[in-house]
Design an enzyme around this catalytic site. Structure first.
Site, PDB file in Angstrom:
ATOM      1  N   SER A   1     -22.396  10.679 -28.181  1.00  0.00           N
ATOM      2  CA  SER A   1     -22.089  10.064 -29.446  1.00  0.00           C
ATOM      3  C   SER A   1     -23.040  10.650 -30.529  1.00  0.00           C
ATOM      4  O   SER A   1     -24.189  11.232 -30.365  1.00  0.00           O
ATOM      5  CB  SER A   1     -22.421   8.476 -29.131  1.00  0.00           C
ATOM      6  OG  SER A   1     -22.308   7.900 -30.958  1.00  0.00           O
TER       7      SER A   1
ATOM      8  N   TYR B   1     -27.849   1.644 -26.887  1.00  0.00           N
ATOM      9  CA  TYR B   1     -26.759   2.588 -27.024  1.00  0.00           C
ATOM     10  C   TYR B   1     -27.041   3.902 -27.211  1.00  0.00           C
ATOM     11  O   TYR B   1     -26.948   5.090 -26.436  1.00  0.00           O
ATOM     12  CB  TYR B   1     -25.660   2.290 -27.878  1.00  0.00           C
ATOM     13  CG  TYR B   1     -24.186   2.903 -28.005  1.00  0.00           C
ATOM     14  CD1 TYR B   1     -23.310   2.755 -27.024  1.00  0.00           C
ATOM     15  CD2 TYR B   1     -24.253   3.865 -28.928  1.00  0.00           C
ATOM     16  CE1 TYR B   1     -22.206   3.609 -27.135  1.00  0.00           C
ATOM     17  CE2 TYR B   1     -23.167   4.641 -29.143  1.00  0.00           C
ATOM     18  CZ  TYR B   1     -22.094   4.531 -28.074  1.00  0.00           C
ATOM     19  OH  TYR B   1     -21.149   5.314 -28.376  1.00  0.00           O
TER      20      TYR B   1
HETATM   21  N1  LIG Z   1     -15.248   4.957 -30.934  1.00  0.00           N
HETATM   22  C1  LIG Z   1     -16.091   5.665 -31.311  1.00  0.00           C
HETATM   23  O1  LIG Z   1     -16.375   5.578 -32.404  1.00  0.00           O
HETATM   24  C2  LIG Z   1     -17.351   6.342 -30.285  1.00  0.00           C
HETATM   25  C3  LIG Z   1     -18.041   7.246 -30.973  1.00  0.00           C
HETATM   26  C4  LIG Z   1     -19.065   7.856 -30.334  1.00  0.00           C
HETATM   27  C5  LIG Z   1     -18.715   7.917 -28.796  1.00  0.00           C
HETATM   28  N2  LIG Z   1     -18.052   7.028 -28.348  1.00  0.00           N
HETATM   29  C6  LIG Z   1     -17.932   7.257 -26.856  1.00  0.00           C
HETATM   30  O2  LIG Z   1     -16.619   7.421 -26.430  1.00  0.00           O
HETATM   31  C7  LIG Z   1     -16.208   6.917 -25.140  1.00  0.00           C
HETATM   32  C8  LIG Z   1     -15.014   6.286 -25.226  1.00  0.00           C
HETATM   33  O3  LIG Z   1     -14.960   5.219 -26.265  1.00  0.00           O
HETATM   34  P1  LIG Z   1     -13.790   4.481 -27.017  1.00  0.00           P
HETATM   35  O4  LIG Z   1     -14.045   4.313 -28.160  1.00  0.00           O
HETATM   36  O5  LIG Z   1     -12.589   5.132 -26.097  1.00  0.00           O
HETATM   37  O6  LIG Z   1     -13.859   3.056 -25.957  1.00  0.00           O
HETATM   38  P2  LIG Z   1     -12.988   1.777 -25.646  1.00  0.00           P
HETATM   39  O7  LIG Z   1     -13.785   0.624 -25.344  1.00  0.00           O
HETATM   40  O8  LIG Z   1     -11.707   1.950 -26.488  1.00  0.00           O
HETATM   41  O9  LIG Z   1     -12.539   2.587 -24.014  1.00  0.00           O
HETATM   42  C9  LIG Z   1     -13.411   2.542 -23.188  1.00  0.00           C
HETATM   43  C10 LIG Z   1     -12.916   2.564 -21.900  1.00  0.00           C
HETATM   44  O10 LIG Z   1     -13.871   2.464 -20.641  1.00  0.00           O
HETATM   45  C11 LIG Z   1     -13.597   1.484 -19.932  1.00  0.00           C
HETATM   46  N3  LIG Z   1     -14.901   1.045 -19.078  1.00  0.00           N
HETATM   47  C12 LIG Z   1     -15.931   0.630 -19.747  1.00  0.00           C
HETATM   48  N4  LIG Z   1     -16.935   0.575 -18.853  1.00  0.00           N
HETATM   49  C13 LIG Z   1     -16.595   0.963 -17.626  1.00  0.00           C
HETATM   50  C14 LIG Z   1     -17.073   1.085 -16.248  1.00  0.00           C
HETATM   51  N5  LIG Z   1     -18.297   0.410 -16.128  1.00  0.00           N
HETATM   52  N6  LIG Z   1     -16.466   1.841 -15.395  1.00  0.00           N
HETATM   53  C15 LIG Z   1     -15.001   2.068 -15.699  1.00  0.00           C
HETATM   54  N7  LIG Z   1     -14.559   2.138 -16.794  1.00  0.00           N
HETATM   55  C16 LIG Z   1     -15.222   1.372 -17.906  1.00  0.00           C
HETATM   56  C17 LIG Z   1     -12.965   0.294 -20.614  1.00  0.00           C
HETATM   57  O11 LIG Z   1     -12.500  -0.494 -19.643  1.00  0.00           O
HETATM   58  C18 LIG Z   1     -12.012   1.161 -21.506  1.00  0.00           C
HETATM   59  O12 LIG Z   1     -10.887   1.078 -21.064  1.00  0.00           O
HETATM   60  C19 LIG Z   1     -17.457   5.901 -24.887  1.00  0.00           C
HETATM   61  O13 LIG Z   1     -18.325   6.491 -23.821  1.00  0.00           O
HETATM   62  C20 LIG Z   1     -18.162   5.641 -26.183  1.00  0.00           C
HETATM   63  O14 LIG Z   1     -19.398   5.395 -26.129  1.00  0.00           O
HETATM   64  C21 LIG Z   1     -17.078   6.489 -28.957  1.00  0.00           C
END
Ligand SMILES: NC(=O)c1ccc[n+]([C@@H]2O[C@H](COP(=O)([O-])OP(=O)(O)OC[C@H]3O[C@@H](n4cnc5c(N)ncnc54)[C@H](O)[C@@H]3O)[C@@H](O)[C@H]2O)c1
Length: 254
Positions: free
Chosen positions: A143, A157
């Site tokens: 991130s 985080y």
């Molecule tokens: N959305 C943002 O702005 C953003 C920014 C920077 C980084 N990220 C990173 O991108 C990645 C995806 O984020 P997103 O926004 O799509 O999140 P989201 O919450 O929309 O989707 C995450 C998915 O991961 C699954 N998940 C969570 N914990 C789990 C586990 N222990 N085992 C298996 N599956 C699991 C959830 O059920 C969900 O389907 C994450 O690592 C997040 O930290 C997101």
């Protein structure tokens, strides 16, 4: 097709950017091993990819549990015969994670377990299969907060994602000589359910929007397109990188 016949493990494929990754990689010719601990959403992803003509197996499980990860790798390899790419995307960002003083030890443990140990375990159990294939690509989703301080802290985080960057560099150095590349993608703010849950008002949203030079939040596609590049042979001399995909937020002084 840029990913023809590559077999890709996508964690967190039941929603957000993970679902878009599974759909896009399949569209580019890859065979997908999809994992999520939310079984219903995972089944929806599997159906979406199959209905579009893609090849996918869904293996439910928690990335923080070694036996679950081993099962995902084993079932995927049984289905498709090999493994080429690890797309370590599953992650959480709980709203109760704020500053070190406020965040509970339980929240810290949960965040580190999923965001850092989960990536570690996927590498631990995935890399032996990449080595059998003769090499591959590891893509760890970190991130932008891993490279910046923030006055609205999410310290567990941030620490977890910083660990992902360090681990990525270590893997790049260790496994480069054996044909495995390891890179991290640092998404900026992307409008997925994960982020929307944190915004309590339009003001909260706009405060963040004003920081992004490109004038908009990211989309899942913005991030996944970088993933396609890092998974493909087009990036065959790129390893150990921290790939910022963030609309410029991390270079904005003010
Ligand atoms: N959305 C943002 O702005 C953003 C920014 C920077 C980084 N990220 C990173 O991108 C990645 C995806 O984020 P997103 O926004 O799509 O999140 P989201 O919450 O929309 O989707 C995450 C998915 O991961 C699954 N998940 C969570 N914990 C789990 C586990 N222990 N085992 C298996 N599956 C699991 C959830 O059920 C969900 O389907 C994450 O690592 C997040 O930290 C997101």
């Amino acid at each position: 097709m840029r990913l023809a016949d590559k077999v890709i493990l996508v964690t967190g494929a039941g929603g957000g950017m993970g679902r878009v990754a599974a759909e896009t990689f399949a569209h580019e010719g890859a065979k997908i091993i999809a994992n999520d601990y939310a079984e219903g959403p995972l089944e929806e992803t599997v159906a979406l990819v199959r209905n579009a003509g893609g090849e996918i197996v869904g293996v439910p499980g928690n990335v923080a549990i070694g036996a679950n990860v081993q099962r995902a790798v084993a079932e995927g390899v049984r289905a498709f015969g090999r493994l080429d790419v690890l797309y370590n995307n599953a992650g959480i960002m709980p709203s109760e994670d704020t500053s070190v003083e406020e965040t509970s030890e339980e929240t810290l443990a949960r965040v580190l377990d999923i965001n850092l140990k989960g990536v570690f375990l996927c590498c631990k159990y995935g890399i032996p299969e990449l080595l059998k294939t003769g090499g591959g690509s590891i893509i760890n989703i970190a991130s932008f907060v891993a490279v910046l301080g923030c006055t609205v802290p999410q310290d567990a985080y941030t620490a977890s994602k910083g660990g992902v960057l360090s681990l990525t560099r270590s893997l790049a150095v260790q496994y480069g000589p054996r044909g495995i590349r390891a890179n991290a993608i640092c998404p900026g703010p992307v409008e997925t359910p994960l982020l929307r849950k944190l915004w309590t008002s339009e003001d909260e949203r706009n405060k963040r929007l004003r920081r992004i030079p490109m004038g908009r939040f990211g989309t899942a596609e913005d991030i996944v397109n970088a993933g396609v590049f890092l998974a493909s042979d087009d990036s065959s001399w790129i390893t150990g990188n921290t790939f910022m995909v963030d609309g410029g937020i991390t270079v904005n002084y003010f």
